[in-house]
Design a protein around this motif. Structure first.
Motif, PDB file in Angstrom:
ATOM      1  N   ASN A  66      -2.762 -13.803   8.523  1.00 56.84           N
ATOM      2  CA  ASN A  66      -2.361 -12.660   7.718  1.00 56.84           C
ATOM      3  C   ASN A  66      -0.921 -12.320   8.110  1.00 56.84           C
ATOM      4  OD1 ASN A  66      -1.838  -9.982   6.822  1.00 56.84           O
ATOM      5  ND2 ASN A  66      -4.041  -9.535   6.778  1.00 56.84           N
ATOM      6  N   GLU A  67       0.040 -12.684   7.265  1.00 56.54           N
ATOM      7  CA  GLU A  67       1.447 -12.502   7.605  1.00 56.54           C
ATOM      8  C   GLU A  67       1.798 -11.033   7.825  1.00 56.54           C
ATOM      9  OE1 GLU A  67       3.628 -14.707   8.246  1.00 56.54           O
ATOM     10  OE2 GLU A  67       2.710 -16.572   7.534  1.00 56.54           O
ATOM     11  N   GLY A  68       1.231 -10.154   7.009  1.00 58.48           N
ATOM     12  CA  GLY A  68       1.516  -8.732   7.171  1.00 58.48           C
ATOM     13  C   GLY A  68       1.013  -8.207   8.509  1.00 58.48           C
ATOM     14  N   ALA A 102      -3.585 -12.522  14.679  1.00 61.15           N
ATOM     15  CA  ALA A 102      -3.397 -12.330  13.237  1.00 61.15           C
ATOM     16  C   ALA A 102      -4.270 -13.274  12.427  1.00 61.15           C
ATOM     17  CB  ALA A 102      -1.924 -12.531  12.884  1.00 61.15           C
ATOM     18  N   GLU A 103      -4.569 -14.454  12.971  1.00 61.12           N
ATOM     19  CA  GLU A 103      -5.425 -15.405  12.259  1.00 61.12           C
ATOM     20  C   GLU A 103      -6.895 -15.009  12.324  1.00 61.12           C
ATOM     21  OE1 GLU A 103      -4.761 -19.392  13.516  1.00 61.12           O
ATOM     22  OE2 GLU A 103      -2.759 -19.514  12.641  1.00 61.12           O
ATOM     23  N   SER A 104      -7.342 -14.497  13.477  1.00 62.67           N
ATOM     24  CA  SER A 104      -8.765 -14.181  13.625  1.00 62.67           C
ATOM     25  C   SER A 104      -9.091 -12.748  13.230  1.00 62.67           C
ATOM     26  CB  SER A 104      -9.214 -14.422  15.065  1.00 62.67           C
ATOM     27  OG  SER A 104      -8.462 -13.616  15.952  1.00 62.67           O
ATOM     28  N   ALA A 105      -8.084 -11.840  13.251  1.00 63.43           N
ATOM     29  CA  ALA A 105      -8.283 -10.427  12.902  1.00 63.43           C
ATOM     30  C   ALA A 105      -9.569  -9.883  13.510  1.00 63.43           C
ATOM     31  CB  ALA A 105      -8.277 -10.238  11.385  1.00 63.43           C
ATOM     32  N   VAL A 151      -4.410  -2.799  19.393  1.00 62.82           N
ATOM     33  CA  VAL A 151      -4.479  -4.043  18.618  1.00 62.82           C
ATOM     34  C   VAL A 151      -5.613  -3.976  17.595  1.00 62.82           C
ATOM     35  CG1 VAL A 151      -4.962  -6.511  18.768  1.00 62.82           C
ATOM     36  CG2 VAL A 151      -3.405  -5.452  20.409  1.00 62.82           C
ATOM     37  N   LEU A 152      -6.767  -3.493  18.005  1.00 64.13           N
ATOM     38  CA  LEU A 152      -7.902  -3.405  17.079  1.00 64.13           C
ATOM     39  C   LEU A 152      -7.622  -2.419  15.954  1.00 64.13           C
ATOM     40  CD1 LEU A 152     -10.861  -3.501  19.625  1.00 64.13           C
ATOM     41  CD2 LEU A 152     -10.186  -5.303  18.017  1.00 64.13           C
ATOM     42  N   ALA A 153      -6.901  -1.339  16.291  1.00 65.94           N
ATOM     43  CA  ALA A 153      -6.541  -0.377  15.242  1.00 65.94           C
ATOM     44  C   ALA A 153      -5.613  -1.013  14.218  1.00 65.94           C
ATOM     45  CB  ALA A 153      -5.879   0.854  15.868  1.00 65.94           C
ATOM     46  N   ILE A 154      -4.639  -1.785  14.697  1.00 68.27           N
ATOM     47  CA  ILE A 154      -3.706  -2.460  13.782  1.00 68.27           C
ATOM     48  C   ILE A 154      -4.455  -3.476  12.932  1.00 68.27           C
ATOM     49  CG2 ILE A 154      -1.693  -3.989  13.688  1.00 68.27           C
ATOM     50  CD1 ILE A 154      -0.731  -2.609  16.298  1.00 68.27           C
TER      51      ILE A 154
END
Length: 732
Positions: free
Chosen positions: A653-655, A688-691, A716-719
């Motif tokens: 996810n690039e964003g 970013a890949e595993s979110a 990190v989890l919030a983002i």
């Protein structure tokens, strides 16, 4: 004077591995031969701990069990590391690395920087105080010289305890530290200091450890390369390890347990720097199968000195006191300690100088006498008193011997004479080696008689005189040795920082005297307000002051004189009293309530429970990492972090990746660390890949350890959930 220089200067190396063990007592021999698995050596003052661990390393090398280049011996001062290298060389175990934590980490960081970070490594600054002054100016906070020093110490403590500026106030409160200024101001100055460093592209000594830890945590390939190099670790003075140093040691070790630690909780006197004996005292808990050896046979001090040392600790309280060692002197009886009371501090100094003059006149070398005090500010009075009495002295903690300008110049002169001596008229009429050295050094300022008075001129002469004395000892030990042989010996000693003895009474603070010993010790200023020091308020601080006095007492081999003054200056009010630590120990005093026995006093050997490794919880076995797209086994560290091949398609996810990068930049700025110390690019890509949806999923991502999960996990989890950090905080 160290034990190394007190022994024979140029002994012959043992001719076999078994010969290395000769002369060791049963407990020391156990240390030397316990070469497998974790070993903890609890060693009281004067019990030969350095002898035990150097013979351990030498025995392992000489027996072919340890390869010299695979051993890393770690200690806390360059002097101690130099002494260890010198002893290992004498035992025929040259090639073993003996370094301080900072020195070992710096070598690794310099070597791996291009591979781990890229570009050239920032310049290392050896003094922080100027940068702290610039940070204060940027914050518009005025600090005098004393406050600058105190703030610098707080920054150092914060870094070795891995405390970032934002966390300073609660961390200092939890540790019971008395901040020199408002904690919020300290945090502001700390953050500004990190900004100044970044602007200057420099790092400090604590950064060396922090960055090395970061590299080893994030780059498994580099960590494995270091572990392949060093497979056996020995840590001296383990009671002085800080949390940051302990973390580095754990990363060096990996999942192995080839570790030997040596320490004494009763000599923990550096807690203000972040040192803690907990790692030593908890060693058996962390390593249930460890062998524990207690060294209590005191070969340094007479029974009278040892009795006083044991008496000091008998009244101690706290965890370190629960594990104290009851020393047993192995020496013949000597004189009782002398206690002296004076009207004021100048009278105390004059009394000490007068007695030292008598001792020197009776034949005791000045180099075997020391005056030890609580603070460096006390030194000046004693310098003046010794100078007035015509007694030579040296200040402990001054420039290292081989770094002194006069010693460097003398080395150049001796090297030139060794090469071209045949053309030097100074050497025409001299034949033996000592005469050649005296002739060469006469051109550098050495004379047969010392200069009058004190100061820099006298200190330079003392340095040259030490080289002359070393040449005499070298020639006596190795008949037929040439000037070139002596130059080679000096080079080896310089590399090992194994300095010769300088003739002169030593003036030193109690902190800087640790690890040293003398025939005669004067403990001065042992009065309430100085010992314990006025600002020692809590029980823990008082007990550390007691241990500091214990360290001072155990520096003495034979003669010990303890003194105090009733007032500071002549004519002052005599309102001081002797230190409470002497109650019940000095004649005419009454003991305060305290314990007389403890659980950990006796010496001996405790072996790990047989089969403990089978019954103890085992670490999870590593399984091969496989690409989550194509299933191929991964070996590249970067691919292992992403859990996919570089060539396989990414569903990142690039964003989310950009939001994580912006958050990381903010974290780096606020904590004063490089961005990669928060998370590397690869780790951010993997996130970013595993979110991840929860901490369990986040923890599975390589590069997210427990410490980072605790510190950054919520953000990190919030983002990843698409929340702003403000929203996350509100929900919490």
């Amino acid at each position: 004077m160290t034990a190394a220089t007190h022994s024979t200067l140029f002994p012959q190396a043992p001719d076999s591995a078994d010969a290395v063990l000769e002369g060791l007592d049963p407990e020391q021999r156990e240390v030397a031969t316990a070469l497998h698995g974790p070993v903890c050596v609890l060693a009281g003052a004067g019990t030969g701990k350095t002898r035990a661990i150097t013979h351990r390393i030498a025995y392992g090398v000489r027996a072919g069990i340890l390869h010299p280049s695979s051993v890393l011996a770690v200690t806390f001062t360059n002097r101690a590391a130099g002494e260890m290298r010198g002893r290992l060389r004498q035992l025929g175990a040259a090639g073993v690395q003996a370094r301080t934590f900072h020195s070992a980490a710096l070598r690794q960081l310099q070597y791996f920087w291009p591979k781990a970070i890229g570009g050239s490594m920032p310049r290392l600054v050896d003094r922080k105080i100027q940068l702290v002054a610039e940070a204060a100016a940027a914050c518009r906070i005025r600090l005098d010289r004393g406050e600058l020093r105190d703030v610098t110490a707080e920054i150092e403590w914060s870094k070795v305890t891995q405390t970032v500026p934002a966390d300073y106030a609660p961390a200092a409160a939890k540790a019971g530290r008395e901040s020199p200024r408002d904690p919020a101001e300290i945090a502001q100055l700390y953050a500004a200091y990190e900004d100044v460093k970044r602007e200057r592209s420099v790092i400090d000594f604590e950064d060396v450890l922090l960055l090395t830890v970061a590299v080893l945590q994030d780059r498994h390939d580099i960590a494995e390369q270091i572990r392949a190099q060093y497979q056996h670790f020995v840590v001296d003075e383990y009671q002085d390890v800080s949390p940051l140093q302990q973390r580095l040691l754990e990363l060096w070790l990996g999942e192995r347990d080839s570790l030997c630690v040596v320490g004494d909780a009763s000599q923990t006197i550096y807690s203000f720097t972040g040192a803690t004996p907990d790692h030593l005292l908890d060693f058996r808990t962390r390593h249930p199968g460890a062998t524990v050896v207690k060294l209590v046979r005191d070969y340094r001090s007479t029974p009278q000195v040892v009795h006083l040392a044991n008496g000091l600790l008998a009244q101690a309280r706290g965890r370190a006191a629960d594990h104290r060692l009851e020393l047993v002197s192995q020496r013949a009886a000597g004189p009782e300690p002398v206690y002296a009371e004076y009207t004021d501090e100048p009278a105390e100094a004059e009394g000490a100088a007068r007695r030292i003059r008598e001792l020197i006149d009776s034949g005791i070398p000045a180099s075997e006498i020391a005056i030890l005090f609580r603070t460096n500010a006390q030194s000046e009075t004693y310098e003046q008193a010794l100078a007035d009495a015509g007694v030579p002295y040296q200040l402990r903690g001054a420039e290292r011997f081989f770094d002194r300008p006069e010693v460097r110049k003398a080395g150049i002169a001796l090297r030139g004479a060794a090469r071209f001596g045949g053309n030097d008229s100074l050497l025409d009429d001299v034949v033996d080696l000592p005469s050649q050295v005296r002739a060469v050094l006469s051109g550098e300022g050495w004379t047969t008689q010392p200069p009058a008075g004190s100061g820099a001129v006298r200190e330079r002469w003392e340095s040259l005189a030490a080289l002359v004395n070393l040449a005499q000892d070298f020639a006596a030990a190795k008949p037929g040795a040439t000037l070139a042989d002596l130059v080679a010996e000096l080079d080896e000693r310089a590399n090992a920082q194994h300095a010769p003895t300088v003739q002169g009474v030593t003036l030193a603070s109690l902190h800087s005297a640790k690890g040293l010993e003398w025939d005669v010790v004067f403990l001065v200023g042992v009065a309430e307000g100085m010992m314990p020091i006025t600002y020692a308020k809590t029980d823990e601080q008082i007990e550390e002051e007691r241990r500091l006095l214990y360290v001072g007492v155990t520096r003495a081999r034979e003669h010990l004189r303890v003194s105090w003054a009733l007032s500071r200056s002549p004519g002052g009010r005599p309102n001081r009293r002797p230190s409470r630590f002497l109650d019940g120990l000095r004649p005419g005093s009454t003991a305060t309530t305290g314990r007389t026995t403890t659980a950990g006093g006796a010496g001996g050997i405790e072996r790990g429970i047989r089969g403990i490794r089978e019954s103890a919880p085992k670490r999870a076995q590593r399984v091969p990492a496989r690409c989550r797209v194509c299933g191929r086994t991964l070996t590249d560290p970067g691919e292992m972090k992403l859990m996919r091949c570089d060539d396989c398609p990414s569903d990142m996810n690039e964003g989310l990746y950009e939001r994580l990068r912006e958050w990381r930049a903010d974290q780096a700025r606020s904590s004063g660390q490089p961005a990669f110390c928060v998370f590397t690019d690869r780790t951010l890509m993997a996130i970013a890949e595993s979110a991840p949806d929860d901490e369990r999923e986040l923890a599975r991502i390589p590069g997210v350890g427990m410490r980072k999960l605790t510190r950054y996990g919520a953000d990190v989890l919030a983002i990843c959930a698409g929340q702003s950090l403000a929203q996350s905080t509100d929900q919490d």
